[in-house]
Write a protein that holds these residues in place. Structure first.
Motif, PDB file in Angstrom:
ATOM      1  N   ALA A   1       0.835  -1.207   0.000  1.00 30.26           N
ATOM      2  CA  ALA A   1       0.000   0.000   0.000  1.00 30.26           C
ATOM      3  C   ALA A   1       0.867   1.254   0.000  1.00 30.26           C
ATOM      4  O   ALA A   1       0.534   2.261  -0.644  1.00 30.26           O
ATOM      5  N   GLU A   2       1.971   1.208   0.725  1.00 30.54           N
ATOM      6  CA  GLU A   2       2.895   2.354   0.745  1.00 30.54           C
ATOM      7  C   GLU A   2       3.467   2.601  -0.649  1.00 30.54           C
ATOM      8  O   GLU A   2       3.546   3.742  -1.112  1.00 30.54           O
ATOM      9  N   LYS A   3       3.855   1.524  -1.320  1.00 32.10           N
ATOM     10  CA  LYS A   3       4.417   1.649  -2.661  1.00 32.10           C
ATOM     11  C   LYS A   3       3.368   2.146  -3.663  1.00 32.10           C
ATOM     12  O   LYS A   3       3.650   2.967  -4.528  1.00 32.10           O
ATOM     13  N   LYS A   4       2.153   1.672  -3.515  1.00 30.16           N
ATOM     14  CA  LYS A   4       1.067   2.014  -4.435  1.00 30.16           C
ATOM     15  C   LYS A   4       0.548   3.432  -4.251  1.00 30.16           C
ATOM     16  O   LYS A   4       0.281   4.148  -5.223  1.00 30.16           O
ATOM     17  N   TYR A   5       0.390   3.854  -2.978  1.00 31.76           N
ATOM     18  CA  TYR A   5      -0.237   5.142  -2.692  1.00 31.76           C
ATOM     19  C   TYR A   5       0.689   6.187  -2.067  1.00 31.76           C
ATOM     20  O   TYR A   5       0.320   7.357  -1.966  1.00 31.76           O
ATOM     21  N   GLY A   6       1.862   5.753  -1.626  1.00 33.40           N
ATOM     22  CA  GLY A   6       2.752   6.690  -0.952  1.00 33.40           C
ATOM     23  C   GLY A   6       2.318   6.971   0.473  1.00 33.40           C
ATOM     24  O   GLY A   6       2.753   7.945   1.088  1.00 33.40           O
ATOM     25  N   ALA A   7       1.454   6.123   1.009  1.00 33.80           N
ATOM     26  CA  ALA A   7       0.983   6.276   2.385  1.00 33.80           C
ATOM     27  C   ALA A   7       1.969   5.587   3.322  1.00 33.80           C
ATOM     28  O   ALA A   7       2.153   4.372   3.232  1.00 33.80           O
ATOM     29  N   PRO A   8       2.608   6.332   4.221  1.00 31.94           N
ATOM     30  CA  PRO A   8       3.615   5.740   5.110  1.00 31.94           C
ATOM     31  C   PRO A   8       3.059   4.563   5.917  1.00 31.94           C
ATOM     32  O   PRO A   8       1.934   4.621   6.423  1.00 31.94           O
ATOM     33  N   ILE A   9       3.845   3.519   6.034  1.00 29.94           N
ATOM     34  CA  ILE A   9       3.428   2.324   6.756  1.00 29.94           C
ATOM     35  C   ILE A   9       3.012   2.650   8.178  1.00 29.94           C
ATOM     36  O   ILE A   9       1.982   2.170   8.666  1.00 29.94           O
ATOM     37  N   HIS A  10       3.809   3.476   8.863  1.00 33.88           N
ATOM     38  CA  HIS A  10       3.523   3.747  10.269  1.00 33.88           C
ATOM     39  C   HIS A  10       2.213   4.500  10.461  1.00 33.88           C
ATOM     40  O   HIS A  10       1.522   4.313  11.462  1.00 33.88           O
ATOM     41  N   VAL A  11       1.838   5.321   9.479  1.00 33.80           N
ATOM     42  CA  VAL A  11       0.574   6.056   9.552  1.00 33.80           C
ATOM     43  C   VAL A  11      -0.598   5.093   9.369  1.00 33.80           C
ATOM     44  O   VAL A  11      -1.561   5.105  10.148  1.00 33.80           O
TER      45      VAL A  11
ATOM     46  N   LEU B   1      -0.684   1.841   9.828  1.00 33.31           N
ATOM     47  CA  LEU B   1      -0.781   0.904  10.947  1.00 33.31           C
ATOM     48  C   LEU B   1      -1.362   1.563  12.192  1.00 33.31           C
ATOM     49  O   LEU B   1      -2.160   0.957  12.909  1.00 33.31           O
ATOM     50  N   ALA B   2      -0.984   2.816  12.436  1.00 31.30           N
ATOM     51  CA  ALA B   2      -1.507   3.523  13.616  1.00 31.30           C
ATOM     52  C   ALA B   2      -3.006   3.752  13.495  1.00 31.30           C
ATOM     53  O   ALA B   2      -3.747   3.635  14.480  1.00 31.30           O
ATOM     54  N   ILE B   3      -3.478   4.071  12.300  1.00 35.77           N
ATOM     55  CA  ILE B   3      -4.911   4.271  12.084  1.00 35.77           C
ATOM     56  C   ILE B   3      -5.665   2.961  12.276  1.00 35.77           C
ATOM     57  O   ILE B   3      -6.691   2.906  12.962  1.00 35.77           O
ATOM     58  N   MET B   4      -5.151   1.893  11.692  1.00 37.43           N
ATOM     59  CA  MET B   4      -5.827   0.605  11.807  1.00 37.43           C
ATOM     60  C   MET B   4      -5.832   0.100  13.246  1.00 37.43           C
ATOM     61  O   MET B   4      -6.819  -0.477  13.706  1.00 37.43           O
ATOM     62  N   TYR B   5      -4.736   0.333  13.942  1.00 36.17           N
ATOM     63  CA  TYR B   5      -4.677  -0.112  15.334  1.00 36.17           C
ATOM     64  C   TYR B   5      -5.706   0.621  16.189  1.00 36.17           C
ATOM     65  O   TYR B   5      -6.406   0.014  17.006  1.00 36.17           O
ATOM     66  N   GLN B   6      -5.833   1.929  15.964  1.00 35.90           N
ATOM     67  CA  GLN B   6      -6.810   2.702  16.721  1.00 35.90           C
ATOM     68  C   GLN B   6      -8.234   2.250  16.410  1.00 35.90           C
ATOM     69  O   GLN B   6      -9.085   2.163  17.298  1.00 35.90           O
ATOM     70  N   GLU B   7      -8.485   1.933  15.160  1.00 36.97           N
ATOM     71  CA  GLU B   7      -9.834   1.591  14.743  1.00 36.97           C
ATOM     72  C   GLU B   7     -10.276   0.198  15.199  1.00 36.97           C
ATOM     73  O   GLU B   7     -11.433   0.005  15.546  1.00 36.97           O
ATOM     74  N   SER B   8      -9.388  -0.764  15.183  1.00 34.57           N
ATOM     75  CA  SER B   8      -9.821  -2.145  15.458  1.00 34.57           C
ATOM     76  C   SER B   8      -8.910  -2.940  16.371  1.00 34.57           C
ATOM     77  O   SER B   8      -9.254  -4.067  16.740  1.00 34.57           O
TER      78      SER B   8
ATOM     79  N   LYS C   1      -3.160  10.677  20.196  1.00 32.46           N
ATOM     80  CA  LYS C   1      -2.710   9.340  20.575  1.00 32.46           C
ATOM     81  C   LYS C   1      -2.307   8.538  19.336  1.00 32.46           C
ATOM     82  O   LYS C   1      -1.292   7.830  19.343  1.00 32.46           O
ATOM     83  N   VAL C   2      -3.101   8.645  18.282  1.00 34.73           N
ATOM     84  CA  VAL C   2      -2.787   7.939  17.032  1.00 34.73           C
ATOM     85  C   VAL C   2      -1.471   8.448  16.467  1.00 34.73           C
ATOM     86  O   VAL C   2      -0.630   7.677  15.993  1.00 34.73           O
ATOM     87  N   ASP C   3      -1.265   9.750  16.531  1.00 33.36           N
ATOM     88  CA  ASP C   3      -0.013  10.330  16.048  1.00 33.36           C
ATOM     89  C   ASP C   3       1.166   9.843  16.882  1.00 33.36           C
ATOM     90  O   ASP C   3       2.231   9.514  16.338  1.00 33.36           O
ATOM     91  N   ASP C   4       0.989   9.794  18.189  1.00 37.39           N
ATOM     92  CA  ASP C   4       2.058   9.290  19.062  1.00 37.39           C
ATOM     93  C   ASP C   4       2.414   7.848  18.704  1.00 37.39           C
ATOM     94  O   ASP C   4       3.598   7.490  18.640  1.00 37.39           O
ATOM     95  N   ASN C   5       1.391   7.033  18.475  1.00 37.63           N
ATOM     96  CA  ASN C   5       1.638   5.640  18.094  1.00 37.63           C
ATOM     97  C   ASN C   5       2.362   5.558  16.759  1.00 37.63           C
ATOM     98  O   ASN C   5       3.275   4.746  16.582  1.00 37.63           O
ATOM     99  N   ALA C   6       1.943   6.397  15.814  1.00 40.62           N
ATOM    100  CA  ALA C   6       2.575   6.393  14.489  1.00 40.62           C
ATOM    101  C   ALA C   6       4.056   6.742  14.594  1.00 40.62           C
ATOM    102  O   ALA C   6       4.904   6.108  13.945  1.00 40.62           O
ATOM    103  N   GLN C   7       4.384   7.732  15.399  1.00 41.20           N
ATOM    104  CA  GLN C   7       5.786   8.122  15.551  1.00 41.20           C
ATOM    105  C   GLN C   7       6.591   7.020  16.239  1.00 41.20           C
ATOM    106  O   GLN C   7       7.767   6.791  15.909  1.00 41.20           O
TER     107      GLN C   7
END
Length: 201
Positions: A45-55, A57-64, A173-179
């Motif tokens: 997904a990072e390669k396809k969209y340029g969306a950083p892995i850590h961002v 993962l942090a969003i998905m972790y917060q959501e589910s 909190k999500v940002d802290d996790n991402a960092q």
């Protein structure tokens, strides 16, 4: 009234039978080492969209908390009885029916499933790009990306988050996790990349 209680109990019981345990993450490297296919998905997904892995993962972790069949908590009837859920959000990325249909329509990925990590990771990467295009939010700006993710583009545009101090706290909190994930991944990315190659055989 008895029927209401019985239906609520049965619904809650049946839902619990299919529940996937949530994952607690202290070190994202350990989880990605165990779930090699997950790492390969967010990497793609990072390669396809340029969306950083850590961002992502942090969003998905917060959501589910990485539970495949996660759903929003049920509302309470009379403050006691489990009742209907507030939204249709479901899966790793907690995506509503309408938003998932929008994703499928725009990407042509009509067979995608919300309880499939590969599809969920692709969705999050794709959504980050949509938020970036529409509002100019940097793909690495986890705080604002999460606000746009949680509130939807309509809500973000009208700044509904300004009336939700609790949501801003969650976004921090999500940002802290991402960092934290970003720092951890720097230490193990070469090993994880090696693992992802071996997993293909």
């Amino acid at each position: 009234m008895k029927k209401i209680f019985l239906l609520a109990f049965l619904s809650l019981s049946l839902g619990g039978c299919l529940s996937t345990p949530a994952v607690t993450v202290n070190n994202i490297c350990s989880l990605m080492d165990e779930e090699v296919s997950w790492y390969r998905s967010v990497k793609a997904a990072e390669k396809k969209y340029g969306a950083p892995i850590h961002v992502s993962l942090a969003i998905m972790y917060q959501e589910s908390h990485f539970a495949s069949d996660a759903k929003p908590p049920r509302e309470k009837l009379f403050g006691v009885v489990p009742w209907f859920r507030p939204t249709t959000a479901f899966g790793f990325a907690q995506v509503t029916d309408d938003t998932w249909e929008w994703y499928q329509l725009k990407t042509g990925n009509h067979s995608a499933d919300r309880d499939d990590f590969d599809d969920a990771a692709d969705f999050v990467g794709w959504y980050i790009v949509q938020s970036s295009k529409r509002f100019g939010i940097a793909k690495s700006d986890t705080y604002n990306q999460y606000l746009a993710y949680h509130e939807g583009h309509g809500g973000f545009k009208s700044k509904t988050y300004n009336k939700k101090p609790w949501l801003k706290k969650v976004a921090r909190k999500v940002d802290d996790n991402a960092q934290r994930y970003k720092r951890q991944l720097k230490q193990c990315s070469s090993e994880l990349n090696s693992n992802s190659i071996w997993s293909l055989f």
